[in-house]
Scaffold this motif. Structure first.
Motif, PDB file in Angstrom:
ATOM      1  N   LEU A  63       1.004  -1.145  -0.044  1.00  0.00           N
ATOM      2  CA  LEU A  63       0.008  -0.008  -0.166  1.00  0.00           C
ATOM      3  C   LEU A  63       0.784   1.387  -0.173  1.00  0.00           C
ATOM      4  O   LEU A  63       0.507   2.288  -0.650  1.00  0.00           O
ATOM      5  CB  LEU A  63      -0.971   0.116   1.289  1.00  0.00           C
ATOM      6  N   ILE A  66       1.721   2.571  -3.608  1.00  0.00           N
ATOM      7  CA  ILE A  66       0.674   3.039  -4.525  1.00  0.00           C
ATOM      8  C   ILE A  66       0.851   4.624  -4.718  1.00  0.00           C
ATOM      9  O   ILE A  66       0.871   5.578  -3.772  1.00  0.00           O
ATOM     10  CB  ILE A  66      -0.819   2.632  -3.916  1.00  0.00           C
ATOM     11  N   TYR A  71      -4.728   7.219  -4.979  1.00  0.00           N
ATOM     12  CA  TYR A  71      -5.422   7.564  -3.898  1.00  0.00           C
ATOM     13  C   TYR A  71      -6.374   8.804  -4.013  1.00  0.00           C
ATOM     14  O   TYR A  71      -7.572   8.582  -3.474  1.00  0.00           O
ATOM     15  CB  TYR A  71      -4.568   7.731  -2.588  1.00  0.00           C
TER      16      TYR A  71
END
Length: 193
Positions: A63, A66, A71
């Motif tokens: 995560l 990313i 996001y």
């Protein structure tokens, strides 16, 4: 030549709405990331089996890789409309682009920082401290709360400070999800800049 220097347009600009918007988004992000990240770190360091840990830790750390634009798009396409629909359901008007939307997504983005760094610090607490506490009759949860976390607290605070700096420095999510409204207010469900 051709330009007038005596225009009627006069604007008032200031830094305070920008600073307040940044602070509000960062506070919301920390309210999301600190409890979730710390609980994930405690689970992975103290309770997870080696097999679960070998799967969960790399997934959580993925995560962190990313890009923030992803996001931001996630915030604008999913989180904002979901919060707005939830607000309508309970009778509160929540803008799809608001400090709350941006803060939640920034919080999700920094969970891996809090979790991974806290997990590494918790694992570094000497095994003898855990064994001594357990040998004196403390339960596993008492040992974690009264021995492991206090011993790891300086490192955990460092992880929190790193996460705060990441939240304050985040721009792409906030530009897309916060609404870019340079108005000074304390309402997290309204647009900020």
């Amino acid at each position: 030549p051709g330009f007038s220097t005596t225009g009627d347009t006069q604007g008032e600009y200031g830094l305070l709405p920008l600073l307040w918007g940044t602070l509000m988004v960062s506070i919301i992000a920390m309210l999301v990331a600190v409890p979730v990240g710390l609980m994930a770190a405690i689970y992975m360091a103290e309770y997870a089996t080696p097999r679960v840990r070998s799967i969960a830790k790399p997934m959580l750390e993925t995560l962190a890789g990313i890009p923030t634009i992803v996001y931001g798009v996630f915030a604008i396409m999913f989180v904002g409309p979901m919060l707005s629909a939830f607000g309508n359901l309970i009778g509160i008007h929540i803008n799809a682009t608001s400090a709350l939307t941006a803060g939640l997504v920034v919080g999700i983005m920094i969970i891996p920082f809090v979790s991974s760094l806290s997990d590494d610090i918790i694992i570094q607490v000497p095994r003898a401290m855990r064994d001594g506490s357990l040998g004196l009759g403390a339960t596993k949860s008492e040992t974690i709360k009264q021995v492991v976390l206090p011993a790891a607290l300086p490192g955990i605070m460092g992880a929190f400070l790193l996460a705060i700096s990441r939240a304050i420095g985040e721009t792409m999510i906030v530009v897309l999800a916060a609404g870019n409204s340079p108005v000074l207010h304390a309402n997290p469900v309204e647009a900020v800049s």
